[in-house]
Write a protein that holds these residues in place. Structure first.
Motif, PDB file in Angstrom:
ATOM      1  N   THR A 289       0.811  -1.226   0.000  1.00 35.68           N
ATOM      2  CA  THR A 289       0.000   0.000   0.000  1.00 35.68           C
ATOM      3  C   THR A 289       0.840   1.270   0.000  1.00 35.68           C
ATOM      4  N   ILE A 290       2.119   1.155   0.350  1.00 36.87           N
ATOM      5  CA  ILE A 290       2.967   2.352   0.488  1.00 36.87           C
ATOM      6  C   ILE A 290       3.391   2.863  -0.883  1.00 36.87           C
ATOM      7  N   LYS A 291       3.112   4.145  -1.113  1.00 39.08           N
ATOM      8  CA  LYS A 291       3.508   4.790  -2.366  1.00 39.08           C
ATOM      9  C   LYS A 291       4.815   5.562  -2.222  1.00 39.08           C
ATOM     10  N   ARG A 292       5.032   6.130  -1.024  1.00 35.74           N
ATOM     11  CA  ARG A 292       6.265   6.903  -0.780  1.00 35.74           C
ATOM     12  C   ARG A 292       6.768   6.615   0.625  1.00 35.74           C
ATOM     13  N   ALA A 293       8.064   6.406   0.717  1.00 39.25           N
ATOM     14  CA  ALA A 293       8.715   6.213   2.017  1.00 39.25           C
ATOM     15  C   ALA A 293       9.765   7.298   2.168  1.00 39.25           C
ATOM     16  N   PHE A 294       9.684   8.055   3.252  1.00 38.67           N
ATOM     17  CA  PHE A 294      10.598   9.169   3.479  1.00 38.67           C
ATOM     18  C   PHE A 294      11.568   8.826   4.609  1.00 38.67           C
ATOM     19  N   SER A 295      12.774   9.313   4.476  1.00 42.50           N
ATOM     20  CA  SER A 295      13.747   9.134   5.544  1.00 42.50           C
ATOM     21  C   SER A 295      14.626  10.368   5.626  1.00 42.50           C
ATOM     22  N   GLY A 296      15.192  10.582   6.806  1.00 47.48           N
ATOM     23  CA  GLY A 296      16.072  11.726   6.999  1.00 47.48           C
ATOM     24  C   GLY A 296      16.944  11.520   8.211  1.00 47.48           C
ATOM     25  N   GLY A 297      17.985  12.336   8.309  1.00 45.77           N
ATOM     26  CA  GLY A 297      18.874  12.254   9.460  1.00 45.77           C
ATOM     27  C   GLY A 297      20.245  11.719   9.128  1.00 45.77           C
ATOM     28  N   ALA A 298      20.329  10.900   8.072  1.00 51.18           N
ATOM     29  CA  ALA A 298      21.609  10.316   7.666  1.00 51.18           C
ATOM     30  C   ALA A 298      21.415   9.681   6.296  1.00 51.18           C
ATOM     31  N   PRO A 299      22.504   9.506   5.541  1.00 56.37           N
ATOM     32  CA  PRO A 299      22.385   8.838   4.236  1.00 56.37           C
ATOM     33  C   PRO A 299      21.899   7.399   4.394  1.00 56.37           C
ATOM     34  N   ILE A 300      21.180   6.920   3.392  1.00 54.90           N
ATOM     35  CA  ILE A 300      20.694   5.543   3.380  1.00 54.90           C
ATOM     36  C   ILE A 300      21.561   4.724   2.430  1.00 54.90           C
ATOM     37  N   PRO A 301      22.111   3.610   2.897  1.00 50.14           N
ATOM     38  CA  PRO A 301      22.948   2.789   2.012  1.00 50.14           C
ATOM     39  C   PRO A 301      22.133   2.183   0.882  1.00 50.14           C
ATOM     40  N   TYR A 302      22.793   1.999  -0.256  1.00 51.43           N
ATOM     41  CA  TYR A 302      22.081   1.481  -1.427  1.00 51.43           C
ATOM     42  C   TYR A 302      21.525   0.085  -1.175  1.00 51.43           C
ATOM     43  N   THR A 303      22.213  -0.729  -0.347  1.00 45.22           N
ATOM     44  CA  THR A 303      21.707  -2.069  -0.072  1.00 45.22           C
ATOM     45  C   THR A 303      20.311  -2.008   0.550  1.00 45.22           C
ATOM     46  N   MET A 304      20.075  -1.015   1.412  1.00 47.54           N
ATOM     47  CA  MET A 304      18.745  -0.863   1.993  1.00 47.54           C
ATOM     48  C   MET A 304      17.740  -0.395   0.943  1.00 47.54           C
ATOM     49  N   LEU A 305      18.158   0.543   0.096  1.00 44.01           N
ATOM     50  CA  LEU A 305      17.262   1.024  -0.948  1.00 44.01           C
ATOM     51  C   LEU A 305      16.843  -0.113  -1.872  1.00 44.01           C
ATOM     52  N   ALA A 306      17.789  -0.983  -2.211  1.00 43.03           N
ATOM     53  CA  ALA A 306      17.466  -2.115  -3.081  1.00 43.03           C
ATOM     54  C   ALA A 306      16.487  -3.067  -2.397  1.00 43.03           C
ATOM     55  N   ARG A 307      16.679  -3.271  -1.103  1.00 47.07           N
ATOM     56  CA  ARG A 307      15.778  -4.137  -0.334  1.00 47.07           C
ATOM     57  C   ARG A 307      14.371  -3.538  -0.306  1.00 47.07           C
ATOM     58  N   LEU A 308      14.289  -2.216  -0.063  1.00 46.80           N
ATOM     59  CA  LEU A 308      12.988  -1.556  -0.009  1.00 46.80           C
ATOM     60  C   LEU A 308      12.304  -1.527  -1.374  1.00 46.80           C
ATOM     61  N   SER A 331      16.392  16.865  -2.746  1.00 46.14           N
ATOM     62  CA  SER A 331      15.693  15.588  -2.613  1.00 46.14           C
ATOM     63  C   SER A 331      16.044  14.696  -3.796  1.00 46.14           C
ATOM     64  N   ILE A 332      16.064  13.389  -3.537  1.00 45.08           N
ATOM     65  CA  ILE A 332      16.302  12.403  -4.590  1.00 45.08           C
ATOM     66  C   ILE A 332      15.523  11.148  -4.231  1.00 45.08           C
ATOM     67  N   ASP A 333      15.082  10.408  -5.248  1.00 48.71           N
ATOM     68  CA  ASP A 333      14.371   9.169  -4.952  1.00 48.71           C
ATOM     69  C   ASP A 333      15.206   7.963  -5.363  1.00 48.71           C
ATOM     70  N   ALA A 334      14.775   6.803  -4.888  1.00 50.73           N
ATOM     71  CA  ALA A 334      15.558   5.572  -5.064  1.00 50.73           C
ATOM     72  C   ALA A 334      15.709   5.195  -6.530  1.00 50.73           C
ATOM     73  N   ARG A 335      14.736   5.556  -7.367  1.00 55.31           N
ATOM     74  CA  ARG A 335      14.832   5.199  -8.783  1.00 55.31           C
ATOM     75  C   ARG A 335      16.021   5.891  -9.444  1.00 55.31           C
ATOM     76  N   GLU A 336      16.202   7.186  -9.125  1.00 53.42           N
ATOM     77  CA  GLU A 336      17.336   7.912  -9.706  1.00 53.42           C
ATOM     78  C   GLU A 336      18.653   7.401  -9.124  1.00 53.42           C
ATOM     79  N   ILE A 337      18.629   7.069  -7.841  1.00 54.20           N
ATOM     80  CA  ILE A 337      19.844   6.512  -7.236  1.00 54.20           C
ATOM     81  C   ILE A 337      20.236   5.219  -7.928  1.00 54.20           C
ATOM     82  N   GLU A 338      19.272   4.322  -8.108  1.00 53.85           N
ATOM     83  CA  GLU A 338      19.564   3.034  -8.746  1.00 53.85           C
ATOM     84  C   GLU A 338      20.031   3.221 -10.183  1.00 53.85           C
TER      85      GLU A 338
END
Length: 559
Positions: A289-308, A331-338
């Protein structure tokens, strides 16, 4: 909103309450039924507005007025937005300090801010006689507990006031709205002055960048989300985290709340997403059901982004970059990161934090530890060259409260005479712009290390190792060996991979770092979870790891 005229941030919530009084504004897990499912306390927008008006009358009746600095030390529950928006409505100034920073720092922050009133947990009030002159400026004490306490008002009594004045104080956009203290992860916590126009611009930016659908329901696993959500007209659900410590949150609880409400977006710190995503993989759960997941406070490693990415078949992770003094910057989203930036991060380019939000101006200046009073004192750097990230615009705080020294260090007077946005803010982050106009972060300037007469930035080196399957987190630190500064990488491995870390693998890590220009001599396995800041549970306390690494090398531990 007229930023240079009358504006009170409460009006944003009020607009939604008047248009959609029956819409659900807030929900909070408060217990379980006989079947083991969560039971929720709820507030519609109409009920929330009525709660705020009642508390506004009660607070005014005991002397809290426009400009009253009011320290708020309560749990992040349904009371928090009622308290904060009531203070906004009065024109008073909520002071938000995270108690997790530790008692000594907390007391120092209270002394610095000199509050006029305190709304706090009963424990805080019980400690008052033992805290010396910490509350010397306070005239009004309010407890959110049910028990009677001497010289202390009860919040529950005040919020049900039926008589008195509940009007919204006419405030200017430039009036002080709140004081938010930084986490102090790289120094002393500082009280960031936020104006009504700053908050209005912040809400407007979030609304424009991430448009809210009337049916959106947000998982508010980060306290600030309960203050942003009502201004955007969405439903915010406060989950039972299972712990006040984000690093010990119960992911099963989060999954149940996501399912109960059909959560469409979520706001949480990186460690919460890490624990939730690993739990979902282990249990075979997808968060459809989740369309957007937001995070902040520190960089997120790509391994987590791939898992999500696997767990969110209809959604995407979005990572705004900012600070207490200005959020969001970009701001940047996981699709552009990947698609574009993950491979660059894994080869030593740093962390891409995306494109600057509209209305902000960001420049890169030469790193200088000294004060830079005027813009003419800075040296601008071209694209591709690492320097300090500086920011200007309506989102930017202009000062630290009662702290002229740190204000002078962090602010640069602009040279164009603009009275609304007169300062550039020095973020203390190192970074650069790439040829596509994207901003990259290379870590805190205070985390720069040296070896062989060269300086090295933390994040570019760490992201090389963080891209490895076995690595959860890493930290580049400086150590001394035979009187010479050398580079050391401290690594926290995923537990399931720890048994496979042997001398040859450590050497492979060193070789890879050397290949990308980082002459790391030592790689040490940290035996516990990394020490991190207590607010986000994600900002690595590198100074602690540096001391630990030095001790290991002094003892002759192989590295």
């Amino acid at each position: 909103m007229t930023v240079d005229g009358l504006f009170n941030v409460f009006s944003l919530l009020q607009d939604h309450a008047e248009r959609s009084p029956r819409r659900l504004a807030l929900a909070q897990a408060t217990g379980r039924d006989k079947a083991g499912r969560f039971v929720y306390a709820t507030r519609t927008y109409g009920q929330l507005q009525a709660d705020i008006e009642g508390l506004t009358r009660g607070l005014r009746a005991i002397g809290i007025t426009k400009g009253s600095k009011t320290l708020v030390l309560v749990k992040p529950d349904l009371n928090l937005p009622v308290i904060v928006f009531s203070l906004f409505k009065i024109g008073a100034v909520p002071v938000i300090i995270d108690p997790a920073m530790g008692l000594t720092r907390l007391l120092a922050c209270i002394r610095k801010v000199e509050p006029d009133a305190v709304i706090a947990l009963p424990l805080i009030h019980a400690l008052r006689p033992f805290l010396g002159d910490v509350f010397r400026t306070v005239k009004t004490f309010i407890s959110n507990g049910s028990a009677w306490m001497p010289a202390t008002h009860r919040l529950a009594h005040l919020r049900h006031a039926s008589e008195g004045d509940a009007h919204t104080e006419p405030t200017l956009g430039t009036d002080l709205a709140a004081i938010f203290f930084t986490s102090g992860s790289t120094g002393t916590p500082k009280g960031v002055e936020v104006r009504h126009r700053n908050l209005g611009a912040q809400i407007a930016h979030f609304g424009a960048l991430f448009p809210v659908d009337p049916q959106d329901v947000e998982l508010a696993a980060f306290p600030v989300a309960t203050l942003i959500g009502p201004c955007l007209g969405q439903t915010s659900v406060i989950p039972d985290m299972g712990s006040l410590h984000p690093g010990r949150c119960n992911p099963h609880n989060l999954v149940q709340t996501i399912e109960d409400f059909g959560i469409t977006s979520g706001f949480a710190s990186p460690i919460v997403w890490e624990r939730l995503s690993r739990h979902c993989v282990a249990q075979g759960v997808r968060l459809s059901t989740i369309k957007r997941a937001f995070s902040g406070g520190a960089p997120i490693p790509y391994t987590m982004l791939a898992r999500l990415a696997h767990l969110l078949p209809h959604g995407v992770m979005v990572t705004p970059y900012g600070a207490t003094e200005v959020t969001p910057i970009s701001s940047i989203d996981a699709r552009e990161i990947e698609r574009d930036t993950a491979a660059l991060s894994a080869s030593g380019h740093g962390t891409c934090v995306g494109r600057v939000v509209p209305g902000l101006t960001v420049k890169i200046i030469e790193i200088d530890a000294q004060r830079l009073p005027h813009w003419q004192d800075v040296t601008l750097l071209p694209d591709g060259v690492i320097g300090e990230i500086v920011v200007r615009g309506a989102l930017v705080s202009q000062a630290y409260h009662n702290d002229p020294e740190n204000t002078a260090l962090a602010k640069i007077q602009a040279d164009d005479g603009d009275q609304l946005d007169p300062f550039w803010h020095r973020t203390g982050d190192a970074g650069y712009f790439d040829a596509q106009g994207r901003l990259w972060c290379c870590g805190r300037i205070k985390h720069i290390v040296h070896a062989d007469g060269q300086r090295y930035f933390s994040v570019p080196a760490e992201e090389i190792l963080n891209a490895e399957l076995e690595v959860w987190r890493s930290a580049l630190v400086e150590v001394q060996v035979n009187g010479q500064a050398q580079l050391c990488m401290v690594v926290e491995f995923y537990p399931e991979h720890l048994a496979g870390i042997h001398a040859a693998r450590i050497q492979a890590f060193k070789d890879k770092l050397h290949g990308f220009g980082f002459p790391v001599r030592h790689v040490l396995t940290y035996p516990h979870a990394f020490p991190v800041d207590r607010r986000h549970n994600s900002k690595i306390e590198r100074h602690i790891l540096a001391r630990w690494a030095q001790l290991q090398l002094d003892k002759g531990v192989p590295s």
